[in-house]
Motif scaffolding. Structure first.
Motif, mmCIF file in Angstrom:
data_model
loop_
_atom_site.group_PDB
_atom_site.id
_atom_site.type_symbol
_atom_site.label_atom_id
_atom_site.label_comp_id
_atom_site.label_asym_id
_atom_site.label_seq_id
_atom_site.Cartn_x
_atom_site.Cartn_y
_atom_site.Cartn_z
ATOM 1 N N ASN A 133 0.823 -1.223 0.000
ATOM 2 C CA ASN A 133 0.000 0.000 0.000
ATOM 3 C C ASN A 133 0.852 1.264 0.000
ATOM 4 O O ASN A 133 0.355 2.349 -0.322
ATOM 5 C CB ASN A 133 -0.941 0.009 1.202
ATOM 6 N N CYS A 134 2.138 1.124 0.366
ATOM 7 C CA CYS A 134 3.020 2.292 0.315
ATOM 8 C C CYS A 134 3.245 2.769 -1.120
ATOM 9 O O CYS A 134 3.706 3.897 -1.340
ATOM 10 C CB CYS A 134 4.363 1.985 0.997
ATOM 11 N N ILE A 135 2.913 1.920 -2.086
ATOM 12 C CA ILE A 135 3.041 2.334 -3.488
ATOM 13 C C ILE A 135 2.051 3.444 -3.817
ATOM 14 O O ILE A 135 2.161 4.108 -4.847
ATOM 15 C CB ILE A 135 2.871 1.124 -4.437
ATOM 16 N N LEU A 136 1.084 3.675 -2.922
ATOM 17 C CA LEU A 136 0.160 4.798 -3.115
ATOM 18 C C LEU A 136 0.917 6.109 -3.264
ATOM 19 O O LEU A 136 0.549 6.968 -4.080
ATOM 20 C CB LEU A 136 -0.816 4.883 -1.941
ATOM 21 N N HIS A 137 1.972 6.294 -2.467
ATOM 22 C CA HIS A 137 2.763 7.529 -2.633
ATOM 23 C C HIS A 137 3.936 7.322 -3.596
ATOM 24 O O HIS A 137 4.369 8.248 -4.267
ATOM 25 C CB HIS A 137 3.243 8.083 -1.287
ATOM 26 N N GLY A 138 4.449 6.091 -3.679
ATOM 27 C CA GLY A 138 5.559 5.821 -4.605
ATOM 28 C C GLY A 138 5.159 6.036 -6.051
ATOM 29 O O GLY A 138 5.947 6.553 -6.854
ATOM 30 N N ALA A 139 3.927 5.662 -6.382
ATOM 31 C CA ALA A 139 3.437 5.845 -7.748
ATOM 32 C C ALA A 139 3.293 7.322 -8.095
ATOM 33 O O ALA A 139 3.530 7.737 -9.240
ATOM 34 C CB ALA A 139 2.099 5.123 -7.923
ATOM 35 N N LEU A 140 2.911 8.136 -7.115
ATOM 36 C CA LEU A 140 2.841 9.584 -7.339
ATOM 37 C C LEU A 140 4.232 10.174 -7.538
ATOM 38 O O LEU A 140 4.441 11.030 -8.402
ATOM 39 C CB LEU A 140 2.156 10.260 -6.148
ATOM 40 N N SER A 141 5.187 9.702 -6.740
ATOM 41 C CA SER A 141 6.557 10.217 -6.839
ATOM 42 C C SER A 141 7.177 9.906 -8.195
ATOM 43 O O SER A 141 7.812 10.767 -8.816
ATOM 44 C CB SER A 141 7.427 9.623 -5.725
ATOM 45 N N ILE A 142 6.989 8.672 -8.677
ATOM 46 C CA ILE A 142 7.575 8.319 -9.970
ATOM 47 C C ILE A 142 6.854 9.035 -11.108
ATOM 48 O O ILE A 142 7.445 9.344 -12.144
ATOM 49 C CB ILE A 142 7.572 6.785 -10.192
#
Length: 366
Positions: free
Chosen positions: A226-235
Motif C-alpha cells: 500500500n506504500c506504493i500509493l505515494h511511490g506511484a505519485l513520486s515516480i
C-alpha cells in the motif's frame, strides 16, 4: 572487461544458488532490483555525487544487474518448464506483480546508461524489449481488472495494482534517459496513461478498505504494498520532470499530493508497526522477511529522489525538501541494510532446509 567478468561471475553464482536449491522466484521479486536501483542511482549518487561513492556505485550496479539477470532467467525457465501460469498468472492479484519486471528493467537500463557509457547499445535493446513487455502487461492488467469484478475479489485488492502506474512511468524515465528528444506526444500520452491507472488503482484500494472497514485489522489486512500509493505519485512526478513537457505548477501539485499521501500512509504504517510488535513481538512482528517489503524501500527512495531533483520556489517546501534530503538518506540506507540482512537470513535458512531435506531423503532411500 573487468566489470563484465564481475557481472558474469555474480550472475552464475546467483543462478547456481537458485538452481541448486530449486528456488522459483516469486512474481514480485524484481522489486528487489527496483529498490536497490533507486537507492544506488536516485539516493546515493544524487546525494554524494558520482565522485563521492566512486567505484562503489559501479559495483552496486553490477550486483543489481546480476540480480536482474538471474531473476529474468528464472521467469523464463518457468515458461520453458510450463510452470508460468502456475507461478505468475493463476492468481489474479499476483499478475500485477509483473509490473516489477518492467520497472526493474527500466531501473537497470538507467543504471547501465549512467554507469557504463560503453554499453549504450544494450540500453537501447532493453528499452524496446521493455516497451513490448509493457504492452503485454497492460493487456494482462485490463483482463485482471475485469476478473476482479467478475469474481468479486475486491477483498484481495492491495497496493500491488499500483504497479500499473509505476511500470508505465518507469518506461517514460528510461525513454527520456536514452533519447533526450523523445517526442512530446509520446511523453504526455504515457504519463496520462499512468495517471489514469493511478486513479483507477487508488479507487480500488480505497474501495476495498471502505468495504471491509467493519472487520478491518491493520495487522492482518493492511498490505506492505500500500506504500506504493505515494511511490506511484513520486515516480509520476519524476516522469514529468524527465520529460520536460509538463508545467512546473502541475509537478509541484504532484509533489504536494505525494507528500500528503506519504504522511497518511506512513502514519498507518507506524501504527501497524506498534500493533505488530505488541501482538507478535519484535522478532516475529517486524524481523520477518517478505519480498513485498522491498516495495517500501523503493517508494521511500522514489520520494527522496523526487524531492531531491524538484526545484521549488516556496520557502516552506524548500525547508521540507532539505529535511527529506539530509535526514532521509540515512534512514533509507539503514532500512536497506536491514532488508538485505533479512534477505540473506531468509536465503541461508532456505539453503539449510534444503540440505536437511536432501539428507532425510537419502537416509530414507538407504
Amino acid at each position: 572487461m573487468l566489470y563484465i567478468l564481475l557481472l558474469v561471475s555474480a550472475y552464475i553464482f546467483l543462478l547456481g544458488f537458485q538452481l541448486l536449491n530449486k528456488m522459483w522466484i516469486k512474481t514480485s521479486t524484481m522489486a528487489v532490483v527496483m529498490a536497490i536501483g533507486i537507492v544506488t542511482q536516485g539516493v546515493m549518487l544524487n546525494y554524494f555525487g558520482p565522485n563521492g561513492i566512486g567505484i562503489y556505485g559501479k559495483i552496486l550496479s553490477i550486483i543489481n544487474l546480476a540480480l536482474w539477470m538471474s531473476f529474468a532467467t528464472s521467469f523464463f525457465m518457468t515458461s520453458v518448464r510450463k510452470k508460468f501460469r502456475q507461478f505468475h498468472f493463476s492468481d489474479i492479484i499476483n499478475r500485477f506483480g509483473m509490473g516489477t519486471w518492467i520497472a526493474g528493467t527500466s531501473i537497470c537500463g538507467i543504471l547501465i546508461h549512467r554507469q557504463f557509457f560503453g554499453w549504450a547499445f544494450v540500453v537501447e535493446v532493453l528499452l524496446y524489449v521493455n516497451f513490448v513487455l509493457w504492452l503485454v502487461y497492460l493487456c494482462v492488467c485490463m483482463i485482471s481488472i475485469r476478473d476482479i469484478y467478475k469474481y468479486d475479489l475486491m477483498e484481495k485488492v492491495n497496493g500491488i495494482i499500483l504497479l500499473t502506474t509505476v511500470s508505465t512511468q518507469s518506461l517514460v524515465l528510461l525513454m527520456n534517459t536514452v533519447y533526450a528528444e523523445t517526442p512530446e506526444f509520446i511523453n504526455i500520452s504515457m504519463i496520462a496513461i499512468g495517471v489514469c491507472f493511478y486513479f483507477m488503482a487508488a479507487f480500488l484500494v480505497t474501495k476495498r478498505h471502505i468495504r471491509s472497514r467493519a472487520s478491518f485489522s491493520v495487522d492482518e489486512d493492511w498490505n506492505n504494498t500500500n506504500c506504493i500509493l505515494h511511490g506511484a505519485l513520486s515516480i509520476t512526478g519524476l516522469a514529468c520532470l524527465f520529460s520536460t513537457n509538463v508545467n512546473e505548477q502541475i509537478i509541484l501539485c504532484i509533489w504536494i499530493c505525494a507528500f500528503t499521501v506519504f504522511i497518511l500512509v506512513e502514519l498507518v504504517e507506524i501504527y501497524r508497526l506498534i500493533i505488530r510488535i505488541r501482538n507478535h513481538g519484535i522478532r516475529m512482528g517486524i524481523l520477518v522477511y517478505d519480498v513485498s517489503q522491498w516495495s517500501r524501500i523503493f517508494t521511500f527512495g522514489m520520494f527522496y529522489t523526487f524531492s531531491f531533483i524538484l526545484d521549488s520556489q516556496f520557502v516552506f517546501q524548500q525547508v521540507v525538501q532539505n529535511i527529506i534530503v539530509n535526514s532521509g538518506l540515512w534512514f533509507i540506507l539503514v532500512l536497506t541494510v536491514m532488508e538485505i540482512m533479512l534477505s540473506l537470513k531468509f536465503s541461508f535458512t532456505t539453503w539449510k532446509m534444503n540440505i536437511v531435506d536432501k539428507r532425510k531423503l537419502n537416509e530414507y532411500h538407504s
